[in-house]
Design an enzyme around this catalytic site. Structure first.
Site, mmCIF file in Angstrom:
data_model
loop_
_atom_site.group_PDB
_atom_site.id
_atom_site.type_symbol
_atom_site.label_atom_id
_atom_site.label_comp_id
_atom_site.label_asym_id
_atom_site.label_seq_id
_atom_site.Cartn_x
_atom_site.Cartn_y
_atom_site.Cartn_z
ATOM 1 N N CYS A 188 84.244 68.597 38.710
ATOM 2 C CA CYS A 188 85.688 68.798 38.848
ATOM 3 C C CYS A 188 86.220 67.652 39.701
ATOM 4 C CB CYS A 188 85.977 70.146 39.503
ATOM 5 S SG CYS A 188 87.739 70.444 39.625
ATOM 6 N N CYS A 210 93.812 65.959 36.060
ATOM 7 C CA CYS A 210 92.448 66.379 35.729
ATOM 8 C C CYS A 210 91.476 65.186 35.830
ATOM 9 C CB CYS A 210 92.377 67.000 34.329
ATOM 10 S SG CYS A 210 90.790 67.792 34.017
#
Ligand code: PYC
Length: 321
Positions: free
Chosen positions: A88, A233
């Protein structure tokens, strides 16, 4: 009463909740093994930390672990409202800022273990971080799927630490006011991609022109549990960089400014690798601490483990109601 110490932050609008104490004992093995133990034995802990009533669908959890290799600064397992994720990017930026806030990460270069590989973080100051991600690559270029209500949709399947389907050509407007429709559209695309390809694609990205002319592109990213990413992201931008590189549209060292649906920006760069077509992407962004807290999970609380879809199955809806 279970007490779980957390530090919350946001990276370009996308929240991260780092568990700094009170997490489960997953042993001392490699992070891949510990993530498996976490998934198989501690799903209720995951749900308690990120799901309602203590969290929300958009929250990404980061379980801080001792590294397997003591030369690395830390280990981390990322999780969300439906399960664990490999890497992530926004969460790694949030983790670095959290460790800096705690006084346990000085400015400079550090290595962090994740279940999909070791990443390097450079802490520039109290808020700005560059993450050198895992090897990223495009697996399939310009593949088409038939999507319910939309017709044929063409995109690339790429790995950036998670699997993505990246779509450039569509007729959607990438604005926050449009989030409900964007969510529905990308969810349908994901279903069609999963039915047609073996890669376990669980993130879908739509790209469009940036609102700010200083940036190269804007994206909308649907995450595995149907929440959308408020940041550009990190793993999704890594997948995009790998596709741009494969198309000859981004040279090593050139900067790609990826704008999110909320307007926040990550700067991306690539380094080539020995593997043809694969790159090592670097993502730079900023994060801010939003809370220091102790979550309380009372054994007598019927919602101690959070609200999980599987814990509260809906009765089947029949035509007779
Ligand atoms: O920044 O890589 C990322 C990410 C994945 C899911 C939510 N954010």
């Amino acid at each position: 009463m279970q007490r779980i110490s957390v530090i919350d932050s946001h990276t370009g609008g996308e929240p991260t909740r780092v568990v700094i104490a009170g997490g489960p004992d997953l042993g001392t093995g490699p992070l891949t093994e510990r993530a498996k133990v976490f998934r198989e034995r501690f799903d209720t802990f995951r749900s308690c930390v990120v799901n309602e009533p203590r969290g929300s669908d958009v929250l990404v959890g980061a379980l801080l672990c001792e590294p397997h290799d003591p030369a690395n600064a830390a280990g981390v397992i990322f999780f969300n409202n439906v399960g664990t994720i490999g890497m992530c990017g926004h969460g790694t930026i949030g983790l670095a800022i959290t460790l800096a806030h705690l006084g346990s990460m000085p400015p400079g270069l550090h290595r962090i273990e994740t279940p999909v590989g070791v990443v390097a973080v450079t802490l520039h100051d109290a808020h700005r971080v560059t993450v050198k991600n895992v090897l990223s690559y495009r697996q399939h270029a310009n593949v088409s799927v038939e999507v319910e209500g939309l017709g044929r949709v063409t995109g690339d399947i790429a790995w950036g630490g998670n699997w993505f389907f990246l779509v450039k050509e569509h007729s959607e407007e990438l604005r926050v006011a449009n989030v409900e429709r964007l969510t529905e559209v990308t969810w349908r695309i994901r279903r069609a991609v999963n039915a047609a390809f073996s890669e376990p694609v669980d993130h879908v990205e739509l790209f469009g022109p940036p609102v700010d002319a200083a940036n190269h592109s804007r994206n909308f990213v649907l995450c595995p549990g149907k929440a959308y990413d408020r940041s550009p992201c990190g793993t999704g931008t890594s997948a995009k960089l790998a596709c741009l590189f494969a198309d000859g549209k981004l040279k090593p060292g050139e900067v790609w400014r990826q704008e999110s649906i909320t307007g926040s920006v990550f700067e991306g760069r690539v380094e080539p690798t020995g593997t043809p077509g694969a790159v090592i992407p670097s993502i730079t962004g900023t994060a801010y601490i939003t809370a220091e807290a102790t979550l309380l999970a009372d054994d007598g609380d019927p919602l101690k483990d959070g609200i999980r879809a599987s814990a509260y199955p809906s009765p089947a809806i029949t035509s007779s109601g």
